[in-house]
Design a protein around this motif. Structure first.
Motif, PDB file in Angstrom:
ATOM      1  N   SER A  88       0.852  -1.176   0.000  1.00 47.97           N
ATOM      2  CA  SER A  88       0.000   0.000   0.000  1.00 47.97           C
ATOM      3  C   SER A  88       0.890   1.229   0.000  1.00 47.97           C
ATOM      4  CB  SER A  88      -0.903  -0.038   1.232  1.00 47.97           C
ATOM      5  OG  SER A  88      -1.795   1.018   1.209  1.00 47.97           O
ATOM      6  N   LEU A  89       1.379   1.536  -1.165  1.00 53.28           N
ATOM      7  CA  LEU A  89       2.168   2.761  -1.288  1.00 53.28           C
ATOM      8  C   LEU A  89       1.194   3.936  -1.247  1.00 53.28           C
ATOM      9  CD1 LEU A  89       4.564   1.541  -4.092  1.00 53.28           C
ATOM     10  CD2 LEU A  89       5.009   1.617  -1.650  1.00 53.28           C
ATOM     11  N   TYR A  90       1.704   5.139  -1.370  1.00 51.03           N
ATOM     12  CA  TYR A  90       0.827   6.311  -1.244  1.00 51.03           C
ATOM     13  C   TYR A  90       0.024   6.519  -2.522  1.00 51.03           C
ATOM     14  CZ  TYR A  90       3.153   7.169   3.092  1.00 51.03           C
ATOM     15  OH  TYR A  90       3.605   7.031   4.369  1.00 51.03           O
ATOM     16  N   HIS A  92      -1.947   8.874  -3.347  1.00 43.14           N
ATOM     17  CA  HIS A  92      -2.069  10.231  -3.893  1.00 43.14           C
ATOM     18  C   HIS A  92      -0.791  10.654  -4.634  1.00 43.14           C
ATOM     19  CE1 HIS A  92      -0.124  10.870  -0.005  1.00 43.14           C
ATOM     20  NE2 HIS A  92       0.324  12.010  -0.479  1.00 43.14           N
ATOM     21  N   LEU A  93       0.185   9.746  -4.653  1.00 43.93           N
ATOM     22  CA  LEU A  93       1.418  10.036  -5.393  1.00 43.93           C
ATOM     23  C   LEU A  93       1.510   9.105  -6.601  1.00 43.93           C
ATOM     24  CD1 LEU A  93       4.032  10.276  -2.474  1.00 43.93           C
ATOM     25  CD2 LEU A  93       2.700  12.123  -3.498  1.00 43.93           C
ATOM     26  N   GLU A  97       6.850   9.383  -7.981  1.00 41.20           N
ATOM     27  CA  GLU A  97       6.895  10.131  -6.708  1.00 41.20           C
ATOM     28  C   GLU A  97       7.025   9.188  -5.521  1.00 41.20           C
ATOM     29  OE1 GLU A  97       4.246  14.022  -8.029  1.00 41.20           O
ATOM     30  OE2 GLU A  97       3.253  12.212  -7.293  1.00 41.20           O
ATOM     31  N   TYR A 101      10.111   9.295  -3.028  1.00 40.07           N
ATOM     32  CA  TYR A 101       9.882   9.539  -1.601  1.00 40.07           C
ATOM     33  C   TYR A 101      10.517   8.426  -0.751  1.00 40.07           C
ATOM     34  CZ  TYR A 101       7.846  10.045   2.928  1.00 40.07           C
ATOM     35  OH  TYR A 101       7.702  10.161   4.282  1.00 40.07           O
ATOM     36  N   ARG A 132      -1.449   8.871 -10.590  1.00 37.20           N
ATOM     37  CA  ARG A 132      -1.560   8.540  -9.170  1.00 37.20           C
ATOM     38  C   ARG A 132      -1.795   7.039  -8.998  1.00 37.20           C
ATOM     39  NH1 ARG A 132      -4.889  13.131  -5.927  1.00 37.20           N
ATOM     40  NH2 ARG A 132      -3.540  14.857  -6.449  1.00 37.20           N
TER      41      ARG A 132
ATOM     42  N   ARG B   7      12.012  17.204   3.040  1.00 37.49           N
ATOM     43  CA  ARG B   7      11.322  16.146   2.291  1.00 37.49           C
ATOM     44  C   ARG B   7       9.903  15.942   2.850  1.00 37.49           C
ATOM     45  NH1 ARG B   7      13.940  11.704   4.083  1.00 37.49           N
ATOM     46  NH2 ARG B   7      12.339  11.581   5.678  1.00 37.49           N
ATOM     47  N   PHE B  11       6.295  16.301   1.179  1.00 39.10           N
ATOM     48  CA  PHE B  11       5.389  15.148   1.203  1.00 39.10           C
ATOM     49  C   PHE B  11       4.049  15.546   1.839  1.00 39.10           C
ATOM     50  CE2 PHE B  11       3.723  11.440   3.525  1.00 39.10           C
ATOM     51  CZ  PHE B  11       3.479  10.598   2.453  1.00 39.10           C
ATOM     52  N   ARG B  14       1.573  17.432  -0.204  1.00 39.22           N
ATOM     53  CA  ARG B  14       0.844  16.671  -1.222  1.00 39.22           C
ATOM     54  C   ARG B  14      -0.410  15.992  -0.642  1.00 39.22           C
ATOM     55  NH1 ARG B  14       3.489  15.159  -5.789  1.00 39.22           N
ATOM     56  NH2 ARG B  14       1.343  14.723  -6.416  1.00 39.22           N
ATOM     57  N   PRO B  16      -3.975  15.568   0.888  1.00 38.31           N
ATOM     58  CA  PRO B  16      -5.194  16.381   0.887  1.00 38.31           C
ATOM     59  C   PRO B  16      -5.582  16.884   2.285  1.00 38.31           C
ATOM     60  CG  PRO B  16      -5.478  14.439  -0.473  1.00 38.31           C
ATOM     61  CD  PRO B  16      -4.158  14.288   0.203  1.00 38.31           C
ATOM     62  N   ARG B 152      -3.076   5.526  10.541  1.00 39.10           N
ATOM     63  CA  ARG B 152      -3.440   5.390   9.127  1.00 39.10           C
ATOM     64  C   ARG B 152      -2.430   4.499   8.397  1.00 39.10           C
ATOM     65  NH1 ARG B 152      -2.437  10.091   4.965  1.00 39.10           N
ATOM     66  NH2 ARG B 152      -2.478   8.831   3.105  1.00 39.10           N
ATOM     67  N   GLU B 156      -3.412   1.023   6.614  1.00 38.17           N
ATOM     68  CA  GLU B 156      -3.173   0.813   5.187  1.00 38.17           C
ATOM     69  C   GLU B 156      -1.951  -0.068   4.943  1.00 38.17           C
ATOM     70  OE1 GLU B 156      -3.238   4.681   3.350  1.00 38.17           O
ATOM     71  OE2 GLU B 156      -5.302   5.043   3.994  1.00 38.17           O
ATOM     72  N   SER B 157      -1.558  -0.810   6.000  1.00 33.30           N
ATOM     73  CA  SER B 157      -0.472  -1.814   5.908  1.00 33.30           C
ATOM     74  C   SER B 157       0.839  -1.224   5.399  1.00 33.30           C
ATOM     75  CB  SER B 157      -0.882  -2.954   4.977  1.00 33.30           C
ATOM     76  OG  SER B 157      -2.123  -3.461   5.349  1.00 33.30           O
ATOM     77  N   ARG B 158       1.112  -0.007   5.808  1.00 29.47           N
ATOM     78  CA  ARG B 158       2.307   0.667   5.306  1.00 29.47           C
ATOM     79  C   ARG B 158       3.298   0.957   6.429  1.00 29.47           C
ATOM     80  NH1 ARG B 158      -0.464   4.325   1.946  1.00 29.47           N
ATOM     81  NH2 ARG B 158      -0.831   5.458   3.860  1.00 29.47           N
ATOM     82  N   LEU B 161       6.608  -0.917   6.391  1.00 28.58           N
ATOM     83  CA  LEU B 161       7.395  -0.501   5.222  1.00 28.58           C
ATOM     84  C   LEU B 161       8.056   0.853   5.487  1.00 28.58           C
ATOM     85  CD1 LEU B 161       8.265  -0.804   2.257  1.00 28.58           C
ATOM     86  CD2 LEU B 161       6.158   0.365   1.617  1.00 28.58           C
TER      87      LEU B 161
END
Lengths: 240, 420
Positions: A88-90, A92-93, A97, A101, A132, B7, B11, B14, B16, B152, B156-158, B161
């Motif tokens: 689950s990368l971002y 909105h990018l 990007e 990042y 995106r 950075r 980020f 970007r 929302p 979050r 979102e399983s991030r 990572l």
């Protein structure tokens, strides 16, 4: 086996009063692909996360390139690229990007050409790279995540269910990428449900059942591990 | 570290949620500053208008007066407390307490409280000005930006990572929180600096205000981090943080105010007004000596001129006005000492409530706090005393009532200038 890169030494992990890993030991040599198979709740992801320092064993120790995960976690993470289960990368990018990042998070800088090369390696179409990720399929997102792992150029790759949800073509592409990385000297430790896929790429396969290592399979010289043998052992263990 | 922050700033921008929060913060700030500036400009216009009208009125009234008593009776004087340059950012007591009076040489206490009979001097927070925004609303925006920061990523399983990829491990989330708060701070700082420049606030004062706002943001950032590092779900973290906000922004100030009001009793302005008026009204029916004897104890130098020969004489009239003030003086002193004591006690309460502390410090910096109000009221009293000292010699006789002497009629000058 070649020079040992990953070592799990009698790993025991407790969650509350439940033992989820029991004396799990294995090692992975440089450039080898080691797959850990098992059913749901067998402890596969726990074993993998132990190598990233997110789970601390109550007994035993994990090592990466001779570094104790417990004591040298920062250096261990510098040498390790991790690909989580539900990538689950971002969203909105864009792909580019996201890569820029995450690479900058590691302190690594890669040129735009290098990033494009990484995306070429995973066969992500050029015309979608600036879109995106919210518009991507799961397979496309997985490709971006794999590109990230490639671009980090770490000696160790930890993969959690990397082919989950991918279509057969994408799985073949992934296995091919993995084979290339392995030949290039990258050590891969992956946990997966996919017996047949694992047999295609792994030199060694461990079978985990209720937190215990119940089987260890090794490919012969240049050959593949027999999926039938692994499946049979797996089925026997499941039925016990 | 700086490159990490750079950075994360890019980020965050970007995302929302960050853009929307920034937009909301910017909009609220511009609204709050505009409302504050308009209110202050209104007050300044009102002062200028009243001052000009008072001068005109005095000219007209004094022209036809036959004696000093009538001149003193019919001449009104404007007293006021001009807003400081920074008042637009924190209206404070200017929103609740009187900052102008129209005085004449009657008993002064009654005139002061005619506009203050509700005794609203301890109302907590008034209209939506910049101080309210920074002390009360800003924490909500910080919470909105940070409550879900880690949850979050887990959802979102991030999370693994990000932590495994970042050179700072889990510390990346502190850098992210800082980046989001910096953007939020910029959203309020930029409009504030624009308004401060336009309003003539010194750079030093402007930077102090921004340092205070940043300190408040930092406090809430730390609170958010303390709560969210416990691996809570976003909704749980939000609930805890909102409860903390409610506790620190509402419960502590309200309970503190209630406790302070119970502990420190003060007479209300209406009571002082009535006490003074009753004394003045009673004087009409009492023997003149009941007024003049105590009056002459205060002004022994007027003894030779104090004889009252007719049924009504201005000097007797003004003497019993002053006696009314003397009767109400203990109550008035109690009120003002009580207000100071309550304000001091609320300063201790503010140690338990950073939002209240932020609001108090901002009103202190903007000179719109209770202390400033009390200094202004004393200033008005002092001016009234000057009027008495000006008129008494003419009323009692040693000094003639003449145009030349009347040209020296005291004119009010604010005791506390804009920059003090």
């Amino acid at each position: 086996m070649s020079e040992t890169v990953l070592v799990a030494e009698e790993l025991c992990v407790d969650r509350g009063d439940r033992r989820v890993l029991e004396n799990v030991s294995f090692s992975v040599g440089r450039g080898d692909v080691f797959a850990l198979l098992g059913g749901n709740g067998a402890g596969k992801s726990t074993a993998l996360l132990t190598f990233l320092g997110f789970i601390h064993p109550s007994y035993g120790e994990a090592y990466v390139n001779g570094l104790s995960v417990k004591d040298r976690i920062r250096e261990v993470r510098e040498q390790t690229a991790y690909l989580p289960e539900a990538t689950s990368l971002y969203t909105h990018l864009s792909a580019r990007e996201n890569l820029q990042y995450f690479l900058s998070l590691t302190g690594v800088t890669r040129s735009a050409q290098e990033i494009d090369q990484g995306l070429d390696d995973v066969s992500l179409a050029a015309d979608v790279r600036d879109r995106r990720l919210s518009t991507y399929s799961k397979g496309m997102r997985q490709k971006v995540a794999i590109a990230l792992a490639i671009l980090r150029r770490t000696p160790v790759l930890l993969l959690d269910e990397p082919t989950s949800g991918l279509d057969p073509v994408a799985i073949d592409e992934f296995n091919s990428i993995l084979g290339g990385l392995s030949q290039g000297g990258t050590t891969v430790f992956m946990v997966t449900h996919d017996v047949y896929g694992a047999c295609q790429v792994a030199q060694r396969i461990g079978l985990l059942q209720h937190g215990r290592m119940v089987g260890l399979f090794e490919a012969g010289d240049g050959g593949q591990i027999s999926a039938e043998a692994v499946h049979k052992t797996f089925a026997e263990q499941q039925s016990r | 570290m700086l490159s990490d922050l750079g950075r994360e700033l890019r980020f965050a921008w970007r995302e929302p949620v960050v853009r929307w929060t920034t937009l909301i913060a910017f909009g609220f700030t511009v609204f709050a500053l505009t409302a504050g500036l308009l209110e202050v400009r209104n007050q300044e216009r009102e002062i200028a208008g009243l001052a000009a009208a008072t001068v005109e009125d005095q000219k007209l009234v004094l022209d036809g007066q036959p004696d000093p008593g009538s001149a003193a009776y019919y001449t009104f004087h404007l007293t006021y407390d001009p807003p400081s340059a920074l008042a637009f950012a924190a209206l404070g007591s200017r929103d609740e307490l009187s900052w102008k009076h129209r005085l004449r040489m009657l008993a002064v206490e009654g005139q002061i409280y005619e506009t203050d009979t509700d005794n609203s001097e301890l109302s907590l927070i008034g209209q939506l000005d910049f101080a309210y925004l920074v002390s009360i609303l800003l924490p909500l925006l910080v919470i909105g930006l940070l409550f879900d920061l880690e949850a979050r990523e887990r959802r979102e399983s991030r999370y693994e990572l990000v932590c495994a990829t970042s050179a700072h491990g889990r510390g990346i989330f502190l850098v992210r929180a800082l980046a989001r708060c910096l953007i939020l701070a910029a959203a309020i700082a930029l409009p504030f600096l624009g308004f401060a420049l336009y309003g003539g606030v010194s750079i030093g004062d402007s930077l102090l205000v921004l340092a205070l706002a940043s300190g408040h943001i930092l406090f809430w950032l730390l609170v958010c981090r303390l709560v969210t590092v416990r691996n809570l779900e976003g909704a749980t973290a939000a609930l805890i943080l909102l409860s903390l906000w409610f506790l620190l922004s509402v419960v502590v100030p309200v309970v503190g105010k209630t406790g302070v009001e119970r502990m420190v009793a003060v007479p209300d302005g209406g009571h002082i007004l009535l006490t003074q008026r009753e004394k003045v009204n009673d004087a009409w029916d009492l023997p003149k000596s009941a007024t003049m004897d105590p009056f002459l104890k205060t002004y022994p130098e007027l003894t030779d001129y104090a004889e009252i020969k007719r049924q009504f004489e201005w000097k007797w009239y003004y003497a019993f006005q002053e006696m009314g003030d003397q009767t109400a003086a203990p109550l008035s002193t109690d009120l003002y000492e009580g207000m100071r004591a309550r304000d001091g006690a609320m300063g201790w309460v503010a140690l338990l409530s950073p939002p209240l502390m932020t609001h108090r410090v901002l009103t202190q910096m903007a000179q719109t706090d209770v202390d400033r109000h009390l200094r202004y009221v004393q200033c008005a009293r002092d001016f009234h005393a000057r009027l008495r000292h000006f008129f008494y010699p003419m009323l009692f006789g040693p000094k003639p009532f003449s145009k030349e002497n009347m040209s020296e009629l005291p004119q009010f000058e604010p005791c506390i200038d804009r920059e003090s």
